[in-house]
Design a protein around this motif. Structure first.
Motif, PDB file in Angstrom:
ATOM      1  N   LEU A   1       9.800   1.750 -16.603  1.00  0.00           N
ATOM      2  CA  LEU A   1       8.432   1.394 -16.255  1.00  0.00           C
ATOM      3  C   LEU A   1       8.407   0.615 -14.947  1.00  0.00           C
ATOM      4  O   LEU A   1       9.286  -0.201 -14.688  1.00  0.00           O
ATOM      5  N   GLN A   2       7.410   0.879 -14.151  1.00  0.00           N
ATOM      6  CA  GLN A   2       7.178   0.108 -12.942  1.00  0.00           C
ATOM      7  C   GLN A   2       5.764  -0.457 -13.033  1.00  0.00           C
ATOM      8  O   GLN A   2       4.835   0.261 -13.368  1.00  0.00           O
ATOM      9  N   PHE A   3       5.638  -1.735 -12.737  1.00  0.00           N
ATOM     10  CA  PHE A   3       4.342  -2.377 -12.806  1.00  0.00           C
ATOM     11  C   PHE A   3       3.860  -2.718 -11.406  1.00  0.00           C
ATOM     12  O   PHE A   3       4.606  -3.240 -10.589  1.00  0.00           O
ATOM     13  N   LEU A   4       2.611  -2.410 -11.144  1.00  0.00           N
ATOM     14  CA  LEU A   4       1.988  -2.691  -9.858  1.00  0.00           C
ATOM     15  C   LEU A   4       0.903  -3.742 -10.048  1.00  0.00           C
ATOM     16  O   LEU A   4       0.307  -3.856 -11.105  1.00  0.00           O
ATOM     17  N   TRP A   5       0.642  -4.508  -9.031  1.00  0.00           N
ATOM     18  CA  TRP A   5      -0.428  -5.488  -9.034  1.00  0.00           C
ATOM     19  C   TRP A   5      -1.492  -5.014  -8.072  1.00  0.00           C
ATOM     20  O   TRP A   5      -1.460  -3.885  -7.603  1.00  0.00           O
TER      21      TRP A   5
ATOM     22  N   ALA B   1       2.166  -2.800  -5.070  1.00  0.00           N
ATOM     23  CA  ALA B   1       0.777  -3.244  -5.213  1.00  0.00           C
ATOM     24  C   ALA B   1      -0.179  -2.116  -4.865  1.00  0.00           C
ATOM     25  O   ALA B   1       0.128  -1.247  -4.051  1.00  0.00           O
ATOM     26  N   LEU B   2      -1.315  -2.157  -5.475  1.00  0.00           N
ATOM     27  CA  LEU B   2      -2.412  -1.257  -5.147  1.00  0.00           C
ATOM     28  C   LEU B   2      -3.332  -1.994  -4.184  1.00  0.00           C
ATOM     29  O   LEU B   2      -3.548  -3.194  -4.318  1.00  0.00           O
TER      30      LEU B   2
ATOM     31  N   ARG C   1       3.787 -11.274  -0.479  1.00  0.00           N
ATOM     32  CA  ARG C   1       5.044 -12.026  -0.640  1.00  0.00           C
ATOM     33  C   ARG C   1       5.199 -12.523  -2.076  1.00  0.00           C
ATOM     34  O   ARG C   1       6.276 -12.465  -2.661  1.00  0.00           O
ATOM     35  N   ALA C   2       4.121 -13.027  -2.648  1.00  0.00           N
ATOM     36  CA  ALA C   2       4.170 -13.530  -4.027  1.00  0.00           C
ATOM     37  C   ALA C   2       4.521 -12.410  -5.001  1.00  0.00           C
ATOM     38  O   ALA C   2       5.306 -12.608  -5.931  1.00  0.00           O
ATOM     39  N   LEU C   3       3.971 -11.231  -4.786  1.00  0.00           N
ATOM     40  CA  LEU C   3       4.283 -10.092  -5.654  1.00  0.00           C
ATOM     41  C   LEU C   3       5.767  -9.747  -5.588  1.00  0.00           C
ATOM     42  O   LEU C   3       6.404  -9.516  -6.612  1.00  0.00           O
ATOM     43  N   GLU C   4       6.311  -9.714  -4.383  1.00  0.00           N
ATOM     44  CA  GLU C   4       7.742  -9.412  -4.229  1.00  0.00           C
ATOM     45  C   GLU C   4       8.602 -10.484  -4.879  1.00  0.00           C
ATOM     46  O   GLU C   4       9.571 -10.182  -5.574  1.00  0.00           O
ATOM     47  N   GLU C   5       8.247 -11.744  -4.657  1.00  0.00           N
ATOM     48  CA  GLU C   5       9.034 -12.857  -5.192  1.00  0.00           C
ATOM     49  C   GLU C   5       9.036 -12.887  -6.719  1.00  0.00           C
ATOM     50  O   GLU C   5       9.973 -13.379  -7.331  1.00  0.00           O
ATOM     51  N   HIS C   6       7.977 -12.354  -7.324  1.00  0.00           N
ATOM     52  CA  HIS C   6       7.869 -12.385  -8.779  1.00  0.00           C
ATOM     53  C   HIS C   6       8.250 -11.066  -9.437  1.00  0.00           C
ATOM     54  O   HIS C   6       7.998 -10.866 -10.631  1.00  0.00           O
ATOM     55  N   GLY C   7       8.859 -10.157  -8.674  1.00  0.00           N
ATOM     56  CA  GLY C   7       9.444  -8.962  -9.248  1.00  0.00           C
ATOM     57  C   GLY C   7       8.541  -7.766  -9.489  1.00  0.00           C
ATOM     58  O   GLY C   7       8.941  -6.825 -10.171  1.00  0.00           O
TER      59      GLY C   7
END
Length: 69
Positions: free
Chosen positions: A3-7, A47-48, A37-43
């Motif tokens: 699974l891959q999760f996007l924000w 992102a959409l 950056r926050a999305l990358e740092e939190h794994g």
């Protein structure tokens, strides 16, 4: 299969989207870069970026965020 999760990076033209606080520079490149950056740092896997009338161009936003990487 994994699974891959996007924000979601809210590139909304109007402040206060989704009930967020209305703040200065809500849609600045610096603010959106901070989201990325926050999305990358939190794994998060990625992102959409919202599309639609009245929003900044999605491809331009994505290219600018990648360039700031």
């Amino acid at each position: 299969m994994s699974l891959q999760f996007l924000w979601y990076i809210p590139n909304q033209a109007q402040p206060g989207h989704r009930g967020d606080d209305v703040v200065a520079d809500h849609n600045s490149l610096e603010t959106l870069s901070g989201h990325a950056r926050a999305l990358e740092e939190h794994g998060w896997s990625g992102a959409l970026i919202g599309t639609g009338w009245g929003r900044p161009d999605t491809f331009t936003i994505a290219t600018a965020l990648e360039a700031r990487g």
